[in-house]
Design a protein around this motif. Structure first.
Motif, PDB file in Angstrom:
ATOM      1  N   PRO A 159      68.208   7.156   5.217  1.00  0.00           N
ATOM      2  CA  PRO A 159      66.935   7.839   5.394  1.00  0.00           C
ATOM      3  C   PRO A 159      66.666   8.286   6.834  1.00  0.00           C
ATOM      4  CG  PRO A 159      66.565   5.480   5.176  1.00  0.00           C
ATOM      5  CD  PRO A 159      68.029   5.727   4.915  1.00  0.00           C
ATOM      6  N   VAL A 160      67.413   7.784   7.798  1.00  0.00           N
ATOM      7  CA  VAL A 160      67.207   8.135   9.201  1.00  0.00           C
ATOM      8  C   VAL A 160      68.083   9.341   9.533  1.00  0.00           C
ATOM      9  CG1 VAL A 160      67.409   7.342  11.576  1.00  0.00           C
ATOM     10  CG2 VAL A 160      66.712   5.737   9.785  1.00  0.00           C
ATOM     11  N   LYS A 161      67.455  10.436   9.937  1.00  0.00           N
ATOM     12  CA  LYS A 161      68.210  11.650  10.265  1.00  0.00           C
ATOM     13  C   LYS A 161      68.678  11.659  11.718  1.00  0.00           C
ATOM     14  CE  LYS A 161      66.479  14.484   6.639  1.00  0.00           C
ATOM     15  NZ  LYS A 161      67.531  14.572   5.702  1.00  0.00           N
ATOM     16  N   LYS A 162      67.881  11.059  12.602  1.00  0.00           N
ATOM     17  CA  LYS A 162      68.230  11.022  14.021  1.00  0.00           C
ATOM     18  C   LYS A 162      67.642   9.755  14.631  1.00  0.00           C
ATOM     19  CE  LYS A 162      68.002  13.618  18.280  1.00  0.00           C
ATOM     20  NZ  LYS A 162      67.539  14.797  18.970  1.00  0.00           N
ATOM     21  N   THR A 163      68.373   9.177  15.560  1.00  0.00           N
ATOM     22  CA  THR A 163      67.902   7.981  16.243  1.00  0.00           C
ATOM     23  C   THR A 163      68.296   8.036  17.711  1.00  0.00           C
ATOM     24  OG1 THR A 163      67.939   5.572  16.269  1.00  0.00           O
ATOM     25  CG2 THR A 163      69.972   6.659  15.629  1.00  0.00           C
ATOM     26  N   GLU A 164      67.571   7.339  18.511  1.00  0.00           N
ATOM     27  CA  GLU A 164      67.907   7.220  19.930  1.00  0.00           C
ATOM     28  C   GLU A 164      68.704   5.940  20.195  1.00  0.00           C
ATOM     29  OE1 GLU A 164      67.269   9.650  22.120  1.00  0.00           O
ATOM     30  OE2 GLU A 164      66.406  10.763  20.440  1.00  0.00           O
ATOM     31  N   LYS A 165      68.934   5.139  19.167  1.00  0.00           N
ATOM     32  CA  LYS A 165      69.668   3.879  19.308  1.00  0.00           C
ATOM     33  C   LYS A 165      71.159   4.126  19.133  1.00  0.00           C
ATOM     34  CE  LYS A 165      65.816   1.225  17.534  1.00  0.00           C
ATOM     35  NZ  LYS A 165      65.329   0.370  16.464  1.00  0.00           N
ATOM     36  N   SER A 166      71.929   3.621  20.059  1.00  0.00           N
ATOM     37  CA  SER A 166      73.385   3.776  19.988  1.00  0.00           C
ATOM     38  C   SER A 166      73.992   2.757  19.040  1.00  0.00           C
ATOM     39  CB  SER A 166      73.999   3.596  21.377  1.00  0.00           C
ATOM     40  OG  SER A 166      73.556   4.614  22.238  1.00  0.00           O
ATOM     41  N   GLY A 167      75.093   3.122  18.427  1.00  0.00           N
ATOM     42  CA  GLY A 167      75.819   2.209  17.557  1.00  0.00           C
ATOM     43  C   GLY A 167      76.900   1.446  18.310  1.00  0.00           C
ATOM     44  N   ILE A 168      77.166   1.885  19.530  1.00  0.00           N
ATOM     45  CA  ILE A 168      78.154   1.222  20.387  1.00  0.00           C
ATOM     46  C   ILE A 168      77.806   1.520  21.845  1.00  0.00           C
ATOM     47  CG2 ILE A 168      79.738   3.181  20.249  1.00  0.00           C
ATOM     48  CD1 ILE A 168      82.059   1.218  20.482  1.00  0.00           C
TER      49      ILE A 168
END
Length: 71
Positions: free
Chosen positions: A7-16
């Motif tokens: 459901p999240v199209k864009k985030t400012e949180k990095s995955g790495i």
């Protein structure tokens, strides 16, 4: 793996996160990629882990293992 659409199209949180720290390198995953990889054995997760280790190591691997990895 049943959920392929999030459901999240864009985030400012990095995955790495990749950082140089002194003379070393640090890789941080803010999620449990190791458990997810163990449970679902998706090649992309394994490749991401392997590449992260290679980046952090920053030299030739001291040991290599060959085989299917499954009994």
């Amino acid at each position: 793996m049943e959920k392929n659409i999030w459901p999240v199209k864009k985030t400012e949180k990095s995955g790495i996160y990749l950082r140089h720290f002194g003379k070393g390198r640090v890789v941080y995953f803010p999620w449990d990629i190791d458990r997810v990889y163990w449970e679902v054995m998706v090649d992309d997760h394994g490749r991401l882990l392997r590449n992260a280790i290679d980046w952090a190591l920053d030299e030739e691997r001291p040991v290599t293992v060959e085989g299917t990895g499954r009994a």
